[in-house]
Design a protein around this motif. Sequence first.
Motif, PDB file in Angstrom:
ATOM      1  N   ASP A 151      -7.777 -11.271  -1.021  1.00  0.00           N
ATOM      2  CA  ASP A 151      -7.795 -10.633  -2.337  1.00  0.00           C
ATOM      3  C   ASP A 151      -8.424  -9.250  -2.185  1.00  0.00           C
ATOM      4  N   SER A 152      -7.652  -8.196  -2.436  1.00  0.00           N
ATOM      5  CA  SER A 152      -8.171  -6.838  -2.256  1.00  0.00           C
ATOM      6  C   SER A 152      -9.313  -6.528  -3.216  1.00  0.00           C
ATOM      7  N   ARG A 153      -9.421  -7.273  -4.307  1.00  0.00           N
ATOM      8  CA  ARG A 153     -10.531  -7.070  -5.252  1.00  0.00           C
ATOM      9  C   ARG A 153     -11.734  -7.944  -4.933  1.00  0.00           C
ATOM     10  N   ASN A 154     -11.603  -8.849  -3.974  1.00  0.00           N
ATOM     11  CA  ASN A 154     -12.705  -9.730  -3.566  1.00  0.00           C
ATOM     12  C   ASN A 154     -13.403 -10.383  -4.756  1.00  0.00           C
ATOM     13  N   ARG A 155     -12.615 -11.035  -5.614  1.00  0.00           N
ATOM     14  CA  ARG A 155     -13.169 -11.655  -6.826  1.00  0.00           C
ATOM     15  C   ARG A 155     -13.923 -12.943  -6.551  1.00  0.00           C
ATOM     16  N   LYS A 208       0.826  -1.208   0.000  1.00  0.00           N
ATOM     17  CA  LYS A 208       0.000   0.000   0.000  1.00  0.00           C
ATOM     18  C   LYS A 208       0.859   1.255   0.000  1.00  0.00           C
ATOM     19  N   GLN A 209       1.984   1.205   0.699  1.00  0.00           N
ATOM     20  CA  GLN A 209       2.861   2.365   0.791  1.00  0.00           C
ATOM     21  C   GLN A 209       3.542   2.662  -0.546  1.00  0.00           C
ATOM     22  N   HIS A 210       4.037   1.614  -1.219  1.00  0.00           N
ATOM     23  CA  HIS A 210       4.802   1.804  -2.453  1.00  0.00           C
ATOM     24  C   HIS A 210       3.957   1.813  -3.719  1.00  0.00           C
ATOM     25  N   THR A 211       2.867   1.080  -3.726  1.00  0.00           N
ATOM     26  CA  THR A 211       1.993   1.007  -4.900  1.00  0.00           C
ATOM     27  C   THR A 211       0.535   1.039  -4.445  1.00  0.00           C
ATOM     28  N   PRO A 212       0.061   2.198  -3.983  1.00  0.00           N
ATOM     29  CA  PRO A 212      -1.270   2.274  -3.364  1.00  0.00           C
ATOM     30  C   PRO A 212      -2.439   1.930  -4.278  1.00  0.00           C
ATOM     31  N   ASN A 213      -2.289   2.065  -5.579  1.00  0.00           N
ATOM     32  CA  ASN A 213      -3.415   1.817  -6.486  1.00  0.00           C
ATOM     33  C   ASN A 213      -3.415   0.426  -7.107  1.00  0.00           C
ATOM     34  N   ARG A 214      -2.445  -0.392  -6.758  1.00  0.00           N
ATOM     35  CA  ARG A 214      -2.375  -1.742  -7.332  1.00  0.00           C
ATOM     36  C   ARG A 214      -3.058  -2.740  -6.406  1.00  0.00           C
ATOM     37  N   PRO A 215      -3.957  -3.563  -6.932  1.00  0.00           N
ATOM     38  CA  PRO A 215      -4.581  -4.589  -6.096  1.00  0.00           C
ATOM     39  C   PRO A 215      -3.560  -5.638  -5.663  1.00  0.00           C
ATOM     40  N   VAL A 216      -3.770  -6.166  -4.463  1.00  0.00           N
ATOM     41  CA  VAL A 216      -2.884  -7.185  -3.905  1.00  0.00           C
ATOM     42  C   VAL A 216      -3.691  -8.444  -3.621  1.00  0.00           C
ATOM     43  N   VAL A 234      -5.904 -18.945  -8.776  1.00  0.00           N
ATOM     44  CA  VAL A 234      -5.632 -17.901  -9.766  1.00  0.00           C
ATOM     45  C   VAL A 234      -4.503 -18.345 -10.692  1.00  0.00           C
ATOM     46  N   PHE A 235      -4.621 -17.979 -11.964  1.00  0.00           N
ATOM     47  CA  PHE A 235      -3.561 -18.142 -12.960  1.00  0.00           C
ATOM     48  C   PHE A 235      -3.340 -16.746 -13.525  1.00  0.00           C
ATOM     49  N   THR A 236      -2.188 -16.149 -13.251  1.00  0.00           N
ATOM     50  CA  THR A 236      -1.973 -14.730 -13.517  1.00  0.00           C
ATOM     51  C   THR A 236      -1.652 -14.416 -14.965  1.00  0.00           C
ATOM     52  N   SER A 237      -1.616 -13.136 -15.239  1.00  0.00           N
ATOM     53  CA  SER A 237      -1.052 -12.635 -16.489  1.00  0.00           C
ATOM     54  C   SER A 237       0.475 -12.716 -16.355  1.00  0.00           C
ATOM     55  N   PRO A 238       1.232 -12.398 -17.403  1.00  0.00           N
ATOM     56  CA  PRO A 238       2.688 -12.589 -17.355  1.00  0.00           C
ATOM     57  C   PRO A 238       3.405 -11.782 -16.266  1.00  0.00           C
ATOM     58  N   PHE A 239       4.445 -12.384 -15.759  1.00  0.00           N
ATOM     59  CA  PHE A 239       5.325 -11.829 -14.729  1.00  0.00           C
ATOM     60  C   PHE A 239       6.052 -10.598 -15.247  1.00  0.00           C
ATOM     61  N   LYS A 240       6.153  -9.574 -14.388  1.00  0.00           N
ATOM     62  CA  LYS A 240       6.929  -8.373 -14.710  1.00  0.00           C
ATOM     63  C   LYS A 240       8.179  -8.280 -13.840  1.00  0.00           C
ATOM     64  N   THR A 241       8.008  -8.388 -12.520  1.00  0.00           N
ATOM     65  CA  THR A 241       9.147  -8.269 -11.609  1.00  0.00           C
ATOM     66  C   THR A 241       8.827  -8.907 -10.265  1.00  0.00           C
ATOM     67  N   LEU A 242       9.887  -9.199  -9.483  1.00  0.00           N
ATOM     68  CA  LEU A 242       9.743  -9.739  -8.136  1.00  0.00           C
ATOM     69  C   LEU A 242      10.405  -8.750  -7.185  1.00  0.00           C
TER      70      LEU A 242
END
Length: 157
Positions: A105-109, A59-67, A114-122
């Motif tokens: 899940d912050s989006r409460n889906r 939340k501190q570093h990427t507040p608008n990204r769902p976790v 889950v099977f994600t979209s492609p990896f960007k970074t760790l």
Amino acid sequence: MITSVPAQLPSGSLRQASGLAVTYEQFYSALDTLVDDSGANMDLGCSEGNIDEMARRCKQHTPNRPVCVVAQWKWVDSELTRLGKIGDSESLTYSFLYANRIIRDSRNRGFNSVFTSPFKTLTDGCLFHTQNSIYMLVGPGKRIYIQPDVVALLRLI
């Protein structure tokens, strides 16, 4: 675990339904690989006791990204071959995440896996970033390889 191909499925491939060159046997084998205990051990996940701290960091570093906090996860590698000049090809490895258990899940889906979209970074040793989301890996996981056409088909379902 899926133990056999259902008798009602025709032999051959799923090409007609999906446009991909995947046999039923390849598809069911990949499903088995996702849910069984196979794969190389990966000890990237944080402990369940660190979930709240890692969520605060997100939340501190990427507040608008769902976790999405996940356990029983597999890092899925696949390969894409890009053709260049005649006889020249380049192979690119790309990765996805499959998790058999969603803790939070912050989006409460409302999904269990889950099977994600492609990896960007760790980041932080346990935060798997995709284009739009962050997946917090909890506990140890596995690393597997799945054929590109099978990955494409899994992404369709």
